[in-house]
Scaffold this active site. Structure first.
Site, PDB file in Angstrom:
ATOM      1  N   TYR A 114      54.411  54.596  99.869  1.00 39.61           N
ATOM      2  CA  TYR A 114      53.548  55.092  98.785  1.00 39.61           C
ATOM      3  C   TYR A 114      52.078  54.760  99.059  1.00 39.61           C
ATOM      4  CZ  TYR A 114      57.533  56.279  95.846  1.00 39.61           C
ATOM      5  OH  TYR A 114      58.671  56.860  95.348  1.00 39.61           O
ATOM      6  N   LYS A 164      61.910  60.917 100.199  1.00 34.02           N
ATOM      7  CA  LYS A 164      61.122  60.061 101.073  1.00 34.02           C
ATOM      8  C   LYS A 164      61.910  58.801 101.367  1.00 34.02           C
ATOM      9  CE  LYS A 164      60.323  56.720  99.097  1.00 34.02           C
ATOM     10  NZ  LYS A 164      61.169  55.704  98.379  1.00 34.02           N
TER      11      LYS A 164
HETATM   12  P1  NDP Z   1      71.592  55.110  95.629  1.00 32.99           P
HETATM   13  O1  NDP Z   1      72.298  54.105  96.451  1.00 32.99           O
HETATM   14  O2  NDP Z   1      71.511  54.877  94.162  1.00 32.99           O
HETATM   15  O3  NDP Z   1      72.263  56.543  95.843  1.00 32.99           O
HETATM   16  C1  NDP Z   1      72.485  57.081  97.113  1.00 32.99           C
HETATM   17  C2  NDP Z   1      73.694  58.020  97.046  1.00 32.99           C
HETATM   18  O4  NDP Z   1      73.875  58.597  98.313  1.00 32.99           O
HETATM   19  C3  NDP Z   1      75.017  57.327  96.741  1.00 32.99           C
HETATM   20  O5  NDP Z   1      75.240  57.147  95.352  1.00 32.99           O
HETATM   21  C4  NDP Z   1      76.015  58.281  97.347  1.00 32.99           C
HETATM   22  O6  NDP Z   1      76.259  59.350  96.440  1.00 32.99           O
HETATM   23  C5  NDP Z   1      75.254  58.880  98.527  1.00 32.99           C
HETATM   24  N1  NDP Z   1      75.691  58.329  99.816  1.00 32.99           N
HETATM   25  C6  NDP Z   1      76.183  59.047 100.843  1.00 32.99           C
HETATM   26  N2  NDP Z   1      76.501  58.268 101.866  1.00 32.99           N
HETATM   27  C7  NDP Z   1      76.222  57.007 101.505  1.00 32.99           C
HETATM   28  C8  NDP Z   1      76.341  55.757 102.152  1.00 32.99           C
HETATM   29  N3  NDP Z   1      76.841  55.644 103.395  1.00 32.99           N
HETATM   30  N4  NDP Z   1      75.955  54.655 101.492  1.00 32.99           N
HETATM   31  C9  NDP Z   1      75.445  54.731 100.248  1.00 32.99           C
HETATM   32  N5  NDP Z   1      75.311  55.897  99.578  1.00 32.99           N
HETATM   33  C10 NDP Z   1      75.703  57.040 100.204  1.00 32.99           C
HETATM   34  O7  NDP Z   1      70.143  55.284  96.257  1.00 32.99           O
HETATM   35  P2  NDP Z   1      68.885  55.929  95.557  1.00 32.99           P
HETATM   36  O8  NDP Z   1      69.312  57.074  94.727  1.00 32.99           O
HETATM   37  O9  NDP Z   1      68.073  54.881  94.927  1.00 32.99           O
HETATM   38  O10 NDP Z   1      68.049  56.450  96.838  1.00 32.99           O
HETATM   39  C11 NDP Z   1      68.408  57.624  97.539  1.00 32.99           C
HETATM   40  C12 NDP Z   1      67.172  58.198  98.241  1.00 32.99           C
HETATM   41  O11 NDP Z   1      66.194  58.530  97.270  1.00 32.99           O
HETATM   42  C13 NDP Z   1      66.479  57.250  99.229  1.00 32.99           C
HETATM   43  O12 NDP Z   1      66.051  57.947 100.346  1.00 32.99           O
HETATM   44  C14 NDP Z   1      65.301  56.708  98.445  1.00 32.99           C
HETATM   45  O13 NDP Z   1      64.204  56.352  99.267  1.00 32.99           O
HETATM   46  C15 NDP Z   1      64.951  57.907  97.580  1.00 32.99           C
HETATM   47  N6  NDP Z   1      64.293  57.511  96.334  1.00 32.99           N
HETATM   48  C16 NDP Z   1      63.143  58.135  95.965  1.00 32.99           C
HETATM   49  C17 NDP Z   1      62.489  57.810  94.810  1.00 32.99           C
HETATM   50  C18 NDP Z   1      61.253  58.532  94.394  1.00 32.99           C
HETATM   51  O14 NDP Z   1      60.640  58.140  93.421  1.00 32.99           O
HETATM   52  N7  NDP Z   1      60.874  59.596  95.076  1.00 32.99           N
HETATM   53  C19 NDP Z   1      62.981  56.726  93.952  1.00 32.99           C
HETATM   54  C20 NDP Z   1      64.243  56.168  94.376  1.00 32.99           C
HETATM   55  C21 NDP Z   1      64.858  56.546  95.539  1.00 32.99           C
HETATM   56  P3  NDP Z   1      77.694  60.051  96.329  1.00 32.99           P
HETATM   57  O15 NDP Z   1      78.612  58.984  95.858  1.00 32.99           O
HETATM   58  O16 NDP Z   1      77.465  61.113  95.345  1.00 32.99           O
HETATM   59  O17 NDP Z   1      78.037  60.567  97.701  1.00 32.99           O
END
Ligand code: NDP
Length: 372
Positions: free
Chosen positions: A224, A139
């Site tokens: 949410y 989401k």
């Molecule tokens: P993070 O920044 O921690 O992780 C995102 C990951 O996406 C990065 O580590 C990277 O992984 C990859 N990525 C690819 N392209 C990019 C870019 N241009 N910039 C940054 N990162 C990139 O974010 P979150 O994990 O917190 O959030 C990711 C998604 O999950 C969002 O959509 C958020 O809304 C959702 N979310 C949902 C939650 C829930 O409870 N359902 C809770 C937290 C987040 P890599 O290095 O492996 O490519």
């Protein structure tokens, strides 16, 4: 009857492999059950985006019974290496953003869980669908309704399922309140309050970059309250009004909302009053009020344990890691066609995106926006 037959077939096959009857008095009831669970085909999942939430999902999946982490898609080679080690992932199941279309030739991966920044969900989800794999997408499913619709259509055209990471739909206390509402225990529902917010840190993170986030607190946390209002009340809103407050335009630039209060009207007469913010902590609360009773949950959507009570007393269901339950349930939805209590499909995600579009429009135009 059918379930029992399948169980007997499966248990029988296991017993052959073990050279032991599954009904052997040597086995206890739990062991007989375990034989059955082991035999069920798991949903083999690759996670795309090995960030903070992707890591949480992976850890939670260690306890899954139906879903198994088997692959990764990442732009960071060092993370791939670490995950291979931690989760025993073979090199043939590791991809980056340039190579993941090749996943179509990999028979050992059934689904990809897209956990990248919001602004990339559409591109990544459609890429996965075109590779013929089921899509689970975090989401908000996209940054607006038009993108979300494209994703729904692409998954339909590719013949794959699209599920959105709405973990609360599987949480036991939340489900109990939903079931009470379905049974009419609150009477006519007239009011919902949703408070969703936290103080966001690092101003350079992607969540505050419009290109990658598609908005601000509303996309991330306000969703949410929108989704919660819908599953708590059990209806779809017919209008929204919204007001924005921006105290820090330096941190929350054009298009990135800091705080929005919004109201939604429902066809049965209920009104929802909600707050979405990146500038206040201690905001994770749902309150549902009907003519015959109420439900109050605080925290209501955090990682848990969720705490709640109704007019009948406290909700006592034990806490289970949300993402473990979610992934097992999603495996059953994808593999067995199980119907969840509250939908988690692309159409469900699209409904929230339509409301978010309307909230932004209400803020911009300063008027009530009709959703019918
Ligand atoms: P993070 O920044 O921690 O992780 C995102 C990951 O996406 C990065 O580590 C990277 O992984 C990859 N990525 C690819 N392209 C990019 C870019 N241009 N910039 C940054 N990162 C990139 O974010 P979150 O994990 O917190 O959030 C990711 C998604 O999950 C969002 O959509 C958020 O809304 C959702 N979310 C949902 C939650 C829930 O409870 N359902 C809770 C937290 C987040 P890599 O290095 O492996 O490519």
């Amino acid at each position: 009857m059918k379930t029992r037959r399948i169980f007997l077939q499966k248990a029988g096959m296991s017993a052959l492999a073990l050279n032991l009857s599954p009904f052997s008095p040597l086995l206890g009831a739990n062991e007989k059950l375990n034989i059955n669970a082991m035999d069920e085909k798991p949903l083999r999942v690759a996670i795309m985006g090995l960030g903070s939430y992707g890591s949480r999902v992976a850890r939670a999946m260690k306890d899954c019974k139906r879903a198994k982490l088997v692959g990764v898609i990442s732009g960071t080679p060092s993370k791939i290496e670490a995950w291979q080690e931690e989760y025993n992932i073979p090199a043939k199941n590791c991809y980056n953003y340039e190579t993941y279309s090749q996943i179509k030739d990999n028979p050992d991966i059934d689904a990809v869980y897209v956990i990248t920044p919001n602004g990339l969900h559409k591109k990544h989800a459609i890429g996965v669908a075109n590779a013929g794999k089921h899509v689970i997408c975090e989401k908000p499913m996209a940054v607006n309704a038009s993108e979300a619709k494209e994703m729904v259509d692409a998954c339909k055209a590719a013949g794959v399922k699209l599920l959105i990471g709405y973990r609360m739909h599987f949480e036991a206390k939340t489900q109990e309140v939903i079931k009470m509402r379905m049974n009419g225990e609150f009477g006519k529902i007239l009011f919902f309050q949703g408070l969703s917010g936290f103080i966001i840190g690092d101003p350079t993170q992607w969540r505050l970059n419009y290109e990658l986030s598609g908005g601000g607190a509303m996309m991330d946390i306000g969703i949410y309250s929108i989704n919660g209002a819908r599953y708590m009340i059990g209806e779809e809103p017919i209008w929204v009004t919204a007001q924005e407050t921006k105290n820090n335009p330096e941190k929350f630039k054009e298009g990135v909302d800091e705080t929005i209060q919004f109201q939604m009207g429902f066809p049965g007469g209920a009104v929802a009053s909600c707050l979405s913010t990146y500038s206040m902590n201690n905001l994770d609360k749902f309150f549902l009020n009907g003519l015959n009773g109420f439900a109050e949950m605080q925290p209501s959507t955090g990682y848990g344990p969720i705490e709640g009570r109704t007019h009948k007393g406290p909700l006592n269901h034990p806490h289970v890691t949300h993402q473990t339950t979610q992934m097992d349930e999603m495996a059953a939805i994808i593999l067995d066609g199980k119907k969840p209590l509250v939908p988690v499909d692309g159409e469900e995600g699209l409904k929230d995106m339509v409301i978010i579009d309307a909230i932004y429009k209400a803020v911009k135009e300063g008027r009530k926006i009709s959703l019918v």
